[in-house]
Structure formats: C-alpha cells, structure tokens
Scaffold this active site. Structure first.
Site: not given
Ligand code: CMP
Length: 139
Positions: A11, A51, A114, A117, A128
C-alpha cells in the site's frame, strides 16, 4: 483446501517509507514466488470498486484517500496454501494486534495505514488478481 495463489498490494505507506525491498524480501524468503508484479496507481473509482464490501463502513472515505494518494505495488504470489500462509505472514489488520515477526507488526502504522493487503479467500484472490492484471482493471 490448500491452494497455490494469493494476491497482495504493497500500500502507499509502504512505498512512501521505502519498505518495498524489505517487504518483498520477507515475502520471498517465506517461500512465496512472485508470479506477476507491477507498480501502479489506483483510481478513486477503482478503489471504491476494489473495496466495495466496505462501502458502508465509516472509514471508507479515508480508505479511498489513502489508497489513491501514491503508487501501490500489486503482486500475485504462489505457494502451497498461499492464502492462509500469507495472512499469517502479514498479521492482524490492526498492527497493535499483529504478532511479532509479521509484516504489519514491523511496517504498518495504524489500522487504517496497515502497509499491505492479503486476499482473504481463494475466490477473492482470483477476483483481485484479475482486477489488477486483466488489462481492464479499475474500469
Ligand atoms: P485490509 O484489511 O487490507 O482491507 C480493508 C482496509 O480498510 C484495511 O486493510 C485497512 O486499510 C482499512 N481499515 C480497516 N479497518 C479500519 C478502521 N477501523 N479504520 C480505518 N481503516 C480501516
């Protein structure tokens, strides 16, 4: 069922912080083979589509801003039991909850930013991967 392929995205925060090399090294040294890889940009429209399962979540707008603010690296990976093993390698969505030794524990900033992915199922890995490598991605 054990499967062979999964899909990942490094990311924008990973690229901004200069973590491309260390993350790819961690992935390949954990037994994953890179099948396809490209540095690209997600459009807003493409991100909303990718998403879409999160479209009603309060963080959706933030997620779209984050994923479109800089380049990403999209990768298809191969390994026995790829989806499950890769989820274990990246760790929990929230880096505060991620286990020691995982990619998110080492390189993620927050639950939103984070770092990486990982597909959550065989079916989604295929969808995907197609989304990013069909040549018609995002449209
Ligand atoms: P990922 O699980 O790869 O895909 C969904 C994404 O949404 C997740 O990573 C984070 O980047 C984002 N995400 C998930 N939960 C939250 C949250 N509580 N607040 C902000 N971003 C989130």
């Amino acid at each position: 069922m054990a499967t062979n392929r999964t899909f990942t995205i490094l990311k924008p925060d990973s690229i901004e912080k200069g973590y491309i090399g260390v993350i790819l090294e961690k992935i390949t040294s954990s037994g994953f083979r890179i099948v396809a890889m490209k540095m690209t940009y997600l459009t807003r429209q493409g991100t909303r589509k990718f998403y879409k399962m999160h479209k009603d979540r309060p963080f959706f707008g933030e997620l779209v801003e984050y994923m479109t603010r800089g380049p990403i690296i999209a990768v298809i990976l191969e390994k026995d039991n790829a989806v499950e093993d890769f989820r274990a390698l990246i760790g929990a969505t929230n880096p505060e909850e991620a286990a020691e030794g995982t990619i998110r524990k080492a390189y993620a900033t927050s639950i939103g930013e984070n770092a990486i992915h990982g597909s959550d199922s065989d079916e989604n890995a295929e969808i995907e991967g197609e989304f990013h490598f069909s040549g018609r991605e995002q449209f």
